[in-house]
Write a protein that holds these residues in place. Structure first.
Motif, short mmCIF file in Angstrom:
data_model
loop_
_atom_site.label_atom_id
_atom_site.label_comp_id
_atom_site.label_asym_id
_atom_site.label_seq_id
_atom_site.Cartn_x
_atom_site.Cartn_y
_atom_site.Cartn_z
N THR A 61 0.84 -1.19 0.00
CA THR A 61 0.00 0.00 0.00
C THR A 61 0.88 1.24 0.00
OG1 THR A 61 -1.88 1.06 1.04
CG2 THR A 61 -0.24 0.14 2.51
N ALA A 62 0.28 2.40 0.05
CA ALA A 62 1.05 3.63 0.07
C ALA A 62 0.52 4.54 1.16
CB ALA A 62 0.96 4.33 -1.27
N VAL A 63 1.35 5.49 1.55
CA VAL A 63 0.98 6.49 2.55
C VAL A 63 1.41 7.84 2.01
CG1 VAL A 63 1.12 7.13 4.97
CG2 VAL A 63 1.57 4.80 4.34
N ASN A 64 0.59 8.83 2.23
CA ASN A 64 0.89 10.17 1.74
C ASN A 64 1.31 11.06 2.91
OD1 ASN A 64 -1.04 12.94 0.46
ND2 ASN A 64 1.06 12.39 0.02
N TYR A 65 2.51 11.66 2.79
CA TYR A 65 2.98 12.63 3.79
C TYR A 65 3.18 13.96 3.07
CZ TYR A 65 4.18 8.46 6.54
OH TYR A 65 4.15 7.28 7.22
N GLU A 117 -4.51 -0.95 -7.08
CA GLU A 117 -5.21 -0.23 -6.02
C GLU A 117 -4.40 0.98 -5.56
OE1 GLU A 117 -5.49 -2.24 -2.33
OE2 GLU A 117 -7.38 -1.30 -1.75
N PHE A 121 -5.55 4.93 -5.82
CA PHE A 121 -5.78 5.82 -4.71
C PHE A 121 -4.68 6.85 -4.48
CE2 PHE A 121 -8.68 2.37 -3.69
CZ PHE A 121 -9.81 3.10 -3.45
N PHE A 122 -3.48 6.56 -4.95
CA PHE A 122 -2.39 7.48 -4.67
C PHE A 122 -1.68 7.99 -5.92
CE2 PHE A 122 -2.88 5.18 -0.76
CZ PHE A 122 -2.72 6.15 0.19
N PRO A 145 -7.93 9.75 -4.81
CA PRO A 145 -8.65 10.25 -3.64
C PRO A 145 -8.00 10.07 -2.27
CG PRO A 145 -9.71 8.30 -4.54
CD PRO A 145 -8.67 8.70 -5.51
N LEU A 146 -7.08 9.15 -2.11
CA LEU A 146 -6.54 8.99 -0.74
C LEU A 146 -5.40 9.96 -0.45
CD1 LEU A 146 -6.61 5.23 0.26
CD2 LEU A 146 -7.60 7.12 1.47
N LEU A 147 -5.03 10.79 -1.39
CA LEU A 147 -4.02 11.80 -1.10
C LEU A 147 -4.61 12.80 -0.10
CD1 LEU A 147 -2.67 12.51 -4.68
CD2 LEU A 147 -1.57 11.19 -2.89
N LYS A 148 -3.74 13.31 0.77
CA LYS A 148 -4.24 14.15 1.86
C LYS A 148 -4.80 15.48 1.35
CE LYS A 148 -3.17 11.59 5.45
NZ LYS A 148 -4.14 11.10 6.41
N TYR A 150 -7.08 15.95 -0.68
CA TYR A 150 -8.52 15.88 -0.90
C TYR A 150 -9.22 15.57 0.41
CZ TYR A 150 -6.83 15.47 -5.63
OH TYR A 150 -6.17 15.71 -6.80
N PRO A 151 -9.72 16.59 1.09
CA PRO A 151 -10.36 16.34 2.38
C PRO A 151 -11.73 15.71 2.20
CG PRO A 151 -10.51 18.64 1.81
CD PRO A 151 -9.77 17.99 0.69
N LEU A 152 -12.20 15.07 3.24
CA LEU A 152 -13.57 14.55 3.21
C LEU A 152 -14.53 15.73 3.30
CD1 LEU A 152 -12.95 11.65 5.62
CD2 LEU A 152 -14.16 11.35 3.49
N LYS B 64 -10.52 6.02 3.46
CA LYS B 64 -10.59 7.49 3.55
C LYS B 64 -11.45 7.89 4.75
CE LYS B 64 -9.64 11.53 1.67
NZ LYS B 64 -8.25 11.96 1.50
N GLU B 67 -9.90 7.87 8.14
CA GLU B 67 -8.96 8.93 8.51
C GLU B 67 -9.64 10.05 9.27
OE1 GLU B 67 -6.72 10.08 5.06
OE2 GLU B 67 -5.98 8.05 4.78
N ARG B 68 -10.99 10.04 9.30
CA ARG B 68 -11.67 11.07 10.07
C ARG B 68 -12.36 10.50 11.30
NH1 ARG B 68 -15.62 15.06 7.05
NH2 ARG B 68 -17.08 13.34 7.27
N ILE B 360 -1.47 3.46 10.96
CA ILE B 360 -0.45 4.45 11.27
C ILE B 360 -1.12 5.54 12.07
CG2 ILE B 360 1.24 6.08 10.38
CD1 ILE B 360 1.41 4.47 7.89
N TYR B 368 -3.82 8.17 11.13
CA TYR B 368 -3.27 8.94 10.01
C TYR B 368 -3.53 8.21 8.71
CZ TYR B 368 -0.06 11.65 7.18
OH TYR B 368 0.46 12.45 6.21
N ARG B 369 -3.40 6.90 8.81
CA ARG B 369 -3.69 6.07 7.64
C ARG B 369 -4.09 4.70 8.15
NH1 ARG B 369 -4.93 3.96 3.40
NH2 ARG B 369 -3.63 2.94 1.87
N HIS B 371 -5.02 0.87 6.55
CA HIS B 371 -5.19 0.04 5.36
C HIS B 371 -5.66 -1.34 5.80
CE1 HIS B 371 -4.51 -1.53 1.37
NE2 HIS B 371 -3.82 -2.52 1.89
N PHE B 377 -9.80 -9.81 -1.82
CA PHE B 377 -9.35 -8.89 -2.87
C PHE B 377 -8.07 -9.42 -3.50
CE2 PHE B 377 -6.70 -5.24 -4.10
CZ PHE B 377 -7.52 -4.68 -5.05
#
Lengths: 167, 411
Positions: A61-65, A117, A121-122, A145-148, A150-152, B64, B67-68, B360, B368-369, B371, B377
């Motif tokens: 997976t990935a994480v956005n900082y 995936e 998302f990233f 969309p999972l980049l930070k 783009y807020p909810l 997503k 995260e909130r 995380i 913060y994240r 998964h 899947f």
């Protein structure tokens, strides 16, 4: 259970010198980092080495900082050696403008959808992936969309008149 | 292409047909797919030349949303992953939180959790195997075992108040102690279920039609299965004895005595057999756990949560009447409790494979994240390799024997 975190670390440093770095053990799971050009070399070594044999890709997976300049995206691999029952976490950082990373699909068939995936998302582009297109989101989507950035949706907004959902 | 032409039995006159293969959309709302899956099949007659899967029809952006949300609100998201065995997901999530927060659970809580998790494994395998029977034309088994899934759901209801999307438990334990009715129902289940399962096996295991339909259908070798990231019963059917409960025991699984059933060829029949054997093992685990629970005496027999007031939501009546409980309740709900920053991966043996949570935390009130490693899947991508060259009707069986749950796949 002969393989330990310490042995893996030594073997990696023997092979790659100071290119593998940031060794940590949060909650007992060996975590390290490599430059993004090296990701496939490191994984190939972990896969082929007769002592290490990380034949199983558990998760990708990935994480956005967004605050880390030049290291905005982290691609995280969780590998598992089933014979010795030991897991490692392997990270590759990339900047967000050229998010190109070599694909792991040649080593692990399971990486195919997980990379799709992650791309979905990233926006991480996996170079050499056989079929890199969106998987869970619609094809017409223009952003990741999972980049930070783009807020909810703001939960307190009142401009929306939606009779169906009562807001 | 020349190979496909040569396999055609009927000699068609020259130029009467342009394409030698047909494209067929299996799904997204086909009743035989048991969920929202689309398979675009390229067919030569009834034989599958190629299959391409489309997933994501019920994607709900859980990662997503998480995260909130504070930790407790994420439990409801995990319900909706594999909804055939939601308690496993709930407890997997709580165990992940406990690992991050450093909460130690008492043994009785561990055993109660094991009881619930094994019950949900049984209900999940029950559905999967009986639906496999339905897809191969045998409806009786399905109707017969349904009432025992109902009994399992009644036990859930007694423990947490809901049946399908359970939202069960808290960080550190359960929201209330198991009632006597819950234990009575559990005893009833333990008493009656072995006969039912035996009857179910009589209907299928040596059934000539069932065997001919399933043996050799959709096989996968151990090596390919590992490469494709298979976990759970599907991997064990291929002959690899990997089980998270044994390899990295959580919730005191090391205290129990059980076997990991393995198959050989990884075909549909082996997957069926492995699931059935696992139900027997789960039954024996529940019996052992229930015995251990009964051994607790005095104050210990009343323990149903860890002593972790900063993370464990206090009972509602205490919130209304006691100052301290009110403060903790407020702090937890408003996200004022200290959550340590850190990275944690925790996995549990879900009913269809290794269900992992990669969390995380940056010390804020929400992750913060987050998964989810959703087993189906990952292994669904092997479907086209497993069905290549087989008939459409076999592909349906392979699909139901893989135990694909749309909610989990699309997260």
């Amino acid at each position: 259970m002969s393989l330990t975190n310490e042995t893996i670390k030594t073997r990696l440093i023997e092979k790659f010198g100071d290119q593998v770095s940031h060794f940590e053990e949060p909650y007992g799971l060996l975590t390290f980092e490599a430059p993004k050009e090296m990701n496939l070399k490191v994984m190939q070594f972990l896969y082929d080495d007769p002592e290490l044999r990380f034949l199983f890709l558990t998760d990708l997976t990935a994480v956005n900082y967004p605050d880390k300049q030049g290291r905005e995206l982290a691609v995280v691999y969780h590998l598992h050696n089933l014979a010795d029952n030991i897991r490692i976490r392997f990270k590759v950082f990339t900047d967000i403008n050229t998010p190109e990373i070599f694909t792991a699909t040649q080593l692990y068939a399971s990486a195919n959808w997980m990379e799709r995936e992650t791309f979905d998302f990233f926006g991480v582009k996996f170079v050499g992936h056989p079929n890199l297109k969106r998987i869970l989101n619609v094809d017409e989507m223009t952003y990741h969309p999972l980049l930070k950035q783009y807020p909810l949706e703001d939960q307190t907004r009142i401009d929306k008149d939606d009779a169906m959902f009562g807001r | 292409m020349s190979e496909t032409i040569s396999r055609q039995h009927i000699k068609l006159p020259e130029g009467s047909i342009e394409k030698t293969t047909t494209t067929l959309n299996l799904g997204p709302t086909h009743p035989a797919t048991h969920g929202v899956f689309q398979n675009i099949l390229e067919l030569d007659g009834e034989r599958i030349v190629n299959a391409e899967q489309t997933v994501g029809y019920i994607h709900r952006a859980f990662e997503k949303l998480a995260e909130r949300r504070p930790l407790y609100q994420i439990t409801t998201l995990t319900d909706r992953l594999n909804y055939c065995s939601s308690p496993i997901n709930n407890m997997g999530w709580h165990l992940t939180c406990e690992k991050l927060l450093g909460v130690k659970t008492p043994k009785r809580v561990d055993y109660l959790r094991v009881i619930i998790m094994e019950l949900s494994r049984i209900s999940d395998h029950l559905i999967c195997n009986s639906i496999l029977g339905v897809d191969s034309g045998a409806f009786t088994g399905f109707l017969y075992v349904m009432q025992y899934r109902e009994l399992i759901y009644e036990i859930y209801e007694e423990v947490c108040g809901s049946r399908l999307t359970t939202n069960m438990g808290r960080i550190g334990g359960f929201e209330r102690n198991f009632t006597n009715t819950a234990f009575e129902k559990l005893e009833k289940f333990l008493k009656e279920y072995p006969d039912v399962l035996r009857e179910f096996e009589n209907l299928f295991t040596r059934n000539r039609i069932f065997m001919e339909r399933t043996i050799g259908t959709g096989p996968i070798s151990a090596e390919r299965a590992l490469n494709y990231g298979f976990t759970g019963p599907n991997l064990r059917a291929a002959g690899v004895d990997y089980d998270v409960r044994v390899h990295t025991p959580y919730s005191s699984y090391q205290d129990f005595d059980f076997e990991i059933p393995v198959g050989k060829t990884g075909d549909t029949y082996d997957r069926y057999l492995v699931r059935n054997q696992e139900m027997w093992q789960s039954l024996s685990i529940i019996e052992q756990a229930y015995k251990k629970v009964q051994e607790f005496k005095g104050a210990e027999a009343e323990v149903y949560h860890a002593d972790a007031p900063e993370y464990y939501l206090p009972p509602k009546q205490d919130v209304y009447t006691k100052m301290e409980a009110l403060i903790w309740h407020f702090k937890i709900v408003m996200g004022e409790t200290e959550i340590p920053p850190g990275e944690v991966y925790h996995s549990v043996e879900g009913a269809n494979g290794e269900l992992g949570f990669y969390l995380i935390s940056d010390g804020g009130r929400t992750p913060y994240r987050l998964h989810f490693r959703r087993p189906c899947f990952i292994y669904y991508q092997a479907f086209s390799e497993m069905t290549k060259g087989s008939m459409i009707s076999d592909a349906i069986l392979v699909m139901s024997s893989m135990n694909l749950i749309a909610g989990e796949m699309d997260a």
